[in-house]
Structures are given as structure tokens and as C-alpha cells.
Design an enzyme around this catalytic site. Structure first.
Site, mmCIF file in Angstrom:
data_model
loop_
_atom_site.group_PDB
_atom_site.id
_atom_site.type_symbol
_atom_site.label_atom_id
_atom_site.label_comp_id
_atom_site.label_asym_id
_atom_site.label_seq_id
_atom_site.Cartn_x
_atom_site.Cartn_y
_atom_site.Cartn_z
ATOM 1 N N SER A 73 47.645 -26.457 -13.497
ATOM 2 C CA SER A 73 47.102 -24.783 -13.226
ATOM 3 C C SER A 73 48.334 -23.772 -12.767
ATOM 4 C CB SER A 73 45.985 -24.635 -10.998
ATOM 5 O OG SER A 73 46.529 -23.664 -10.864
ATOM 6 N N LYS A 115 49.688 -29.091 -8.182
ATOM 7 C CA LYS A 115 49.515 -28.900 -9.970
ATOM 8 C C LYS A 115 50.611 -29.133 -10.685
ATOM 9 C CE LYS A 115 44.698 -28.528 -9.799
ATOM 10 N NZ LYS A 115 44.058 -29.472 -9.785
ATOM 11 N N TYR A 142 48.053 -25.765 -2.389
ATOM 12 C CA TYR A 142 47.799 -26.065 -4.362
ATOM 13 C C TYR A 142 48.844 -25.901 -5.547
ATOM 14 C CZ TYR A 142 44.247 -25.172 -7.597
ATOM 15 O OH TYR A 142 43.398 -25.136 -8.894
#
Length: 296
Positions: free
Chosen positions: A157, A174, A170
């Protein structure tokens, strides 16, 4: 003839959003697909076998072959069962698409242990476990002289590769997935396995608060449609794709190659640095341009 004829693919998180679009296009291109999804909420809580089964039914209704799987990709035994589902149902495994993910956004100082652990577990461990299970099968196949030309597509991401406020958990996961892809390529290349990562930008239930409703352009093209991501992933899954060990930003009709961490400037001396010397010379590194080349 489809681009994925004869290929067997496992796709995690394929009950909704981007993963669903992967599964539908893979089947359309001739792949036999294991549709894996726990069917949980965006934060990972709960479970529902319905979404995965619905995708399977869509594929079958269109003349394709698919089977649902509800195993937890963060669990070692679950990951082994996931691979075994492909082998028992379709006789082989050629492609693994790691796509499952959740969100627990929170600023660092307010983030709980559980919010950190849950996101790291689903994303990073949830990539590692299926990858290890599949890689062990492909290693044994390679040693037996079978040329499967396996492909793995991992899902990173921009939140990790560029950074994003409120997503330390997160983003860390990622970014780790991108590194996992690069290092696993170094290790698995001898077995003929190709690994690549994508950082997709699309409208899903995890991003709907940011992307909002569909906004097609004057020609009717919606750049945020999650279906836009699937063709490049399908290409990466083809048997003769030459790309390996790379990470790509994918959005709308755009595919862009990331440059990994690179040394761009520095200071040197012929002895051990003193703090005083560093105070005199290292400060200039703060002024070196650090261009992320953001695609938006």
C-alpha cells in the site's frame, strides 16, 4: 483462449472489493480459483461464509471453475489447508494472490496493543503463512523436475511505501509486505517462483470514506473502480510474465514502478566519527531533496 488457461490460483480476501474483482477476472481468463475469505467486518471482527460463496457462484454461473475456502490465513494450519484446497480440488497450484486485509486506524499515541497486533497479524502474517505453504509445495515440485512457473502477487500500500497519518500499524505492515516480496524473490528464485507486489488505489469498503461515490469521467471510465486493479494482477499471474521482485502502484489506467530504498547522498571520513564532527558536517543531510514522486 484465456491468458490464465490451465492455471490454478488461490486468492485471499476474495469475497469483496479488490479481491473479488481478481477472482472474477482470473476465472474469466481461464484460471480455476480458490476464493478465500473469512467474511469479517472491515476491522477483522466476525465471520461470514456468504461473500466467498457468492463469488464462487458468480464464477460458476459464467462458466468458470471455483471453490470457496474460509480458512484463516494468519493460522499455519489454515494456510496449509488453503493450499490443500487447491490441490485436492484442482490438482495443482500455480498462483497465490495475497490480498486479505483489515483496518484499525488510530494515531500512534492512542493506539492500543490489540489494534497494532491485529493489523500486523492479518496483513503481514497473513501474507507470510500462505506464502510459506505455497512455497514449500513449489520447492518440492521444482526438485521433482516439474515446471509450474509459479507466481505470487502480494498487496502492499502507499500507506506503507509513502506513509499516511494515523496508520502506523497498517503502514508498517504494508511496508513489510514490500520487503517480504523482495527478499522472498531472492530466496525462491531458484525454484522458479516469481513474486511481485502491488500498491492498489481503488474504492472499497476500507477506503469508501476517502474515495466516496463513483465519479466516472466524460467517457464513463471510473478510475477508482476496484475492477481496474485486476488486469495487471492477472498479467503478473501469467506463466510467461517476465516481472519479478518488483513493486507497483496501480490506479485506474496507471501502472507505475516503485524505486526501492536507495542511497542518494552521504558523508564520509577515514576514521571513527566524533559527535563534534557530525555536528559540523551531518546537518546538511537535512537539506537534501527527498522526493517521493507522489502519483496524486
Amino acid at each position: 483462449m484465456g491468458a490464465l488457461d490451465g492455471r490454478v490460483a488461490v486468492i485471499t480476501g476474495a469475497g469483496r472489493g479488490i479481491g473479488r474483482e481478481h477472482a472474477l477476472l482470473f476465472a474469466q481468463e481461464g484460471a480455476r480459483v480458490v476464493v478465500n475469505d473469512l467474511g469479517g467486518a472491515p476491522d477483522g471482527t466476525g465471520a461470514d461464509a456468504g461473500p466467498a460463496q457468492q463469488v464462487v457462484e458468480e464464477i460458476r454461473a459464467a462458466g468458470g471453475e471455483a471453490v470457496a475456502n474460509g480458512d484463516d490465513v494468519t493460522d499455519a494450519d489454515g494456510a496449509e489447508r488453503l493450499v490443500r484446497t487447491a490441490l485436492d480440488t484442482f490438482g495443482d497450484l500455480h498462483v497465490l494472490v495475497n490480498n486479505a486485509g483489515i483496518l484499525r486506524d488510530r494515531q500512534l499515541v492512542n493506539m492500543s496493543d490489540e489494534e497494532w497486533d491485529a493489523v500486523i497479524r492479518v496483513h503481514l502474517r497473513g501474507h507470510f503463512m500462505p506464502l510459506r505453504a505455497a512455497a514449500r509445495y513449489w520447492r518440492d515440485a521444482a526438485k521433482a523436475g516439474r515446471e509450474l512457473r509459479p507466481a505470487v502477487i502480494n498487496t502492499s500500500s502507499t500507506s506503507g511505501l509513502f506513509g499516511n497519518f494515523g496508520q502506523t500499524n497498517y503502514g508498517a505492515a504494508k511496508s513489510g509486505i514490500a520487503s517480504l516480496t523482495h527478499i522472498a524473490q531472492l530466496e525462491l528464485d531458484r525454484f522458479g517462483v516469481r513474486l511481485n507486489a502491488i500498491a492498489p488505489a481503488a474504492r472499497t469498503r476500507l477506503t469508501e470514506s476517502l474515495s466516496g461515490e463513483a465519479k466516472p469521467d466524460e467517457f464513463g471510465f471510473d478510475p477508482d473502480d476496484p475492477a481496474n486493479i485486476a488486469p495487471f494482477v492477472a498479467y503478473l499471474a501469467t506463466a510467461d510474465c517476465p516481472l519479478r521482485g518488483r513493486s507497483f502502484f496501480v490506479h485506474g489506467g496507471s501502472v507505475q514502478l516503485f524505486q526501492p530504498w536507495a542511497l542518494i547522498d552521504g558523508i564520509e571520513t577515514d576514521h571513527r566519527w566524533t559527535v563534534a564532527e557530525l555536528q559540523e558536517r551531518a546537518g546538511r543531510l537535512a537539506d537534501v531533496p527527498f522526493e517521493l514522486n507522489l502519483p496524486w
